[in-house]
Design an enzyme around this catalytic site. Structure first.
Site, PDB file in Angstrom:
ATOM      1  N   CYS A 113       0.827  -1.223   0.000  1.00 12.33           N
ATOM      2  CA  CYS A 113       0.000   0.000   0.000  1.00 12.33           C
ATOM      3  C   CYS A 113       0.857   1.266   0.000  1.00 12.33           C
ATOM      4  CB  CYS A 113      -0.914   0.020   1.208  1.00 12.33           C
ATOM      5  SG  CYS A 113      -2.018  -1.391   1.269  1.00 12.33           S
ATOM      6  N   HIS A 253      -2.817   7.183   4.407  1.00 13.03           N
ATOM      7  CA  HIS A 253      -3.331   5.952   3.796  1.00 13.03           C
ATOM      8  C   HIS A 253      -4.644   5.591   4.492  1.00 13.03           C
ATOM      9  CE1 HIS A 253      -3.782   2.044   2.201  1.00 13.03           C
ATOM     10  NE2 HIS A 253      -3.189   1.367   3.181  1.00 13.03           N
ATOM     11  N   ASN A 283     -10.063   0.380   1.863  1.00 15.24           N
ATOM     12  CA  ASN A 283      -8.609   0.446   1.641  1.00 15.24           C
ATOM     13  C   ASN A 283      -8.327   0.129   0.176  1.00 15.24           C
ATOM     14  OD1 ASN A 283      -5.876  -0.030   1.472  1.00 15.24           O
ATOM     15  ND2 ASN A 283      -5.749  -1.288   3.321  1.00 15.24           N
TER      16      ASN A 283
HETATM   17  O1  UT7 Z   1      -2.853  -1.375   4.063  1.00 14.15           O
HETATM   18  C1  UT7 Z   1      -2.500  -2.326   5.006  1.00 14.15           C
HETATM   19  C2  UT7 Z   1      -3.586  -3.329   5.016  1.00 14.15           C
HETATM   20  N1  UT7 Z   1      -4.001  -3.844   6.276  1.00 14.15           N
HETATM   21  C3  UT7 Z   1      -4.571  -3.125   7.237  1.00 14.15           C
HETATM   22  O2  UT7 Z   1      -4.637  -1.930   7.231  1.00 14.15           O
HETATM   23  C4  UT7 Z   1      -5.135  -3.900   8.384  1.00 14.15           C
HETATM   24  C5  UT7 Z   1      -4.963  -3.217   9.708  1.00 14.15           C
HETATM   25  N2  UT7 Z   1      -5.781  -3.911  10.687  1.00 14.15           N
HETATM   26  C6  UT7 Z   1      -7.068  -3.584  10.889  1.00 14.15           C
HETATM   27  O3  UT7 Z   1      -7.609  -2.705  10.230  1.00 14.15           O
HETATM   28  C7  UT7 Z   1      -7.797  -4.308  11.987  1.00 14.15           C
HETATM   29  O4  UT7 Z   1      -6.897  -5.162  12.663  1.00 14.15           O
HETATM   30  C8  UT7 Z   1      -9.012  -5.153  11.473  1.00 14.15           C
HETATM   31  C9  UT7 Z   1     -10.138  -4.216  11.067  1.00 14.15           C
HETATM   32  C10 UT7 Z   1      -8.593  -6.027  10.306  1.00 14.15           C
HETATM   33  C11 UT7 Z   1      -9.537  -6.028  12.617  1.00 14.15           C
HETATM   34  O5  UT7 Z   1      -9.856  -5.216  13.744  1.00 14.15           O
HETATM   35  P1  UT7 Z   1      -9.301  -5.614  15.178  1.00 14.15           P
HETATM   36  O6  UT7 Z   1      -9.857  -4.637  16.118  1.00 14.15           O
HETATM   37  O7  UT7 Z   1      -7.820  -5.741  15.098  1.00 14.15           O
HETATM   38  O8  UT7 Z   1      -9.995  -7.015  15.418  1.00 14.15           O
HETATM   39  P2  UT7 Z   1      -9.335  -8.452  15.713  1.00 14.15           P
HETATM   40  O9  UT7 Z   1      -8.631  -8.982  14.515  1.00 14.15           O
HETATM   41  O10 UT7 Z   1      -8.583  -8.394  16.998  1.00 14.15           O
HETATM   42  O11 UT7 Z   1     -10.636  -9.330  15.939  1.00 14.15           O
HETATM   43  C12 UT7 Z   1     -11.558  -9.061  17.010  1.00 14.15           C
HETATM   44  C13 UT7 Z   1     -12.733 -10.002  16.882  1.00 14.15           C
HETATM   45  C14 UT7 Z   1     -12.324 -11.460  16.662  1.00 14.15           C
HETATM   46  O12 UT7 Z   1     -13.255 -12.273  17.349  1.00 14.15           O
HETATM   47  P3  UT7 Z   1     -12.890 -12.912  18.795  1.00 14.15           P
HETATM   48  O13 UT7 Z   1     -11.655 -13.746  18.569  1.00 14.15           O
HETATM   49  O14 UT7 Z   1     -12.630 -11.728  19.686  1.00 14.15           O
HETATM   50  O15 UT7 Z   1     -14.117 -13.689  19.127  1.00 14.15           O
HETATM   51  C15 UT7 Z   1     -12.518 -11.655  15.187  1.00 14.15           C
HETATM   52  O16 UT7 Z   1     -12.774 -13.016  14.840  1.00 14.15           O
HETATM   53  O17 UT7 Z   1     -13.522  -9.651  15.731  1.00 14.15           O
HETATM   54  C16 UT7 Z   1     -13.729 -10.809  14.913  1.00 14.15           C
HETATM   55  N3  UT7 Z   1     -13.841 -10.384  13.533  1.00 14.15           N
HETATM   56  C17 UT7 Z   1     -15.011  -9.997  12.981  1.00 14.15           C
HETATM   57  N4  UT7 Z   1     -16.256  -9.913  13.485  1.00 14.15           N
HETATM   58  C18 UT7 Z   1     -17.228  -9.459  12.656  1.00 14.15           C
HETATM   59  C19 UT7 Z   1     -12.871 -10.284  12.588  1.00 14.15           C
HETATM   60  N5  UT7 Z   1     -13.385  -9.840  11.442  1.00 14.15           N
HETATM   61  C20 UT7 Z   1     -14.717  -9.652  11.669  1.00 14.15           C
HETATM   62  C21 UT7 Z   1     -15.778  -9.208  10.853  1.00 14.15           C
HETATM   63  N6  UT7 Z   1     -17.005  -9.127  11.403  1.00 14.15           N
HETATM   64  N7  UT7 Z   1     -15.581  -8.829   9.559  1.00 14.15           N
END
Ligand code: UT7
Length: 326
Positions: A113, A253, A283
């Protein structure tokens, strides 16, 4: 002193919209979760046959139009992308042909990115070295073509688009003041696509294993991104003997609203100095910074002499920032 000025900006977004409600029908997610965790409400999806070079072409035409120059005047085209139309030729060469930019050399940069910022920095160096006068820099990605719509941790994030700038050699004080680029290849496994390259050439087996889709440890990427970007923006300001109150607009970004807000907080920037359009596009990878720059420019959010801070991070792991005096 030779400076690189941005004399035109342009962008192009596909027409097809995918909303959070649409995603609720594909994976176990909710509009509320996506908006709260990312700030994204909808994103645009390139249709079949709508390739990265198609989007780049329209963005480039818009930027050239604003710059008031013809493609024949370009002596270099650099495209930041990780989703070329095909492994070879480059998007930049396909774009050169579409534009009939016959004088321009052309190549792609793969820096996740951060591709647009890498391309901008290389173009700035070429111009200041004295060899090039008019350079087109494009950030384009069609990440939805390599997104797994059964994986809720990635498919809610990505959208498609292209942004472009026309750069011109100038002798004034304004233009790109400096840029900083970084990489940490040891974090490559946090965001990658395993299939289709020399490690796992395309085969029925790699397709069955879904290797042709992005894999990401989002939470680790999130934490790394905040730390890396905070370090980077503090460094670029101090290298230029500036403090954050000199910034007129942060164009970050657009990966996650919470990441942008963390950087804005670190810099003590009020909301009106932070450009946000993530809710509309998600994104868009390499395209996110130049699309945001073009929208801010066309909305008259940027005035002559304004100080603009650009930043990005992405797969690689790569990150960087640039300071532009408009
Ligand atoms: O350009 C670079 C590209 N990448 C990025 O920019 C990614 C940067 N990261 C992020 O934006 C965030 O980490 C995410 C939006 C991807 C995820 O948010 P988070 O606050 O880090 O959530 P997490 O991965 O810690 O997951 C929290 C919970 C999990 O459930 P449990 O284990 O707590 O029960 C996930 O399974 O949220 C769950 N989860 C979802 N729930 C509903 C993960 N994806 C989803 C979803 N809908 N789409």
């Amino acid at each position: 002193m030779i400076r690189t000025r941005i004399i035109g900006t342009g962008s192009h977004i596909p027409a097809k919209v995918l909303t959070n409600k649409d995603l609720e029908t594909l994976v176990d997610t909710t509009d509320e979760w996506i908006v709260t965790r990312t700030g994204i409400k909808e994103r645009r999806i390139a249709d079949n046959g709508e390739t990265s070079s198609c989007l780049a072409h329209q963005a480039a035409l818009n930027a050239l139009d604003m710059a008031g120059i013809s493609a024949a005047e370009l002596d270099m085209i650099i495209v930041g992308t990780v989703t070329p139309d095909m492994p070879t030729p480059s998007v930049a060469c396909l774009l050169q042909d579409k534009l009939k930019a016959l004088k321009a050399a052309a190549f792609d940069i793969s820096a996740g990115c951060t591709g647009f910022l890498y391309a901008l920095s290389v173009a700035d160096s070429l111009i200041r070295a004295g060899n090039h006068k008019k350079v087109l820099v494009v950030g384009v990605d069609t990440l939805t073509k390599i997104t797994d719509y059964t994986d809720r941790t990635t498919c809610i994030l990505f959208g498609d688009g292209a942004g472009a700038v026309v750069l011109s050699k100038d002798n004034g004080a304004n233009g790109i003041l400096s840029s900083l680029l970084y990489s940490d290849g040891s974090c490559g496994n946090l965001l990658y696509m395993p299939g289709g390259g020399s490690a796992n050439p395309a085969s029925p087996d790699t397709i069955a294993k879904r290797y042709h889709y992005l894999k990401m440890d989002g939470n680790k990427v999130f934490k790394l991104a905040v730390k890396a970007l905070e370090d980077c923006v503090v460094k670029i300001l101090s290298h230029n003997n500036l403090t954050s109150d000199a910034i007129d607009l942060l164009i970050a970004h657009q990966a996650n609203l919470r990441i942008i807000q963390a950087i804005a907080k670190r810099l003590e920037l009020p909301p009106e100095k932070v450009f946000i359009n993530i809710e509309k596009y998600g994104n868009t990878s390499s395209a996110s910074v130049p699309i945001a720059l073009d929208e801010a420019n066309r909305q008259n959010r940027i005035k002559p002499d304004d100080l603009i801070l650009l930043n990005a991070f992405g797969a690689g792991f790569t990150w960087g920032s640039a300071l532009v005096r408009w």
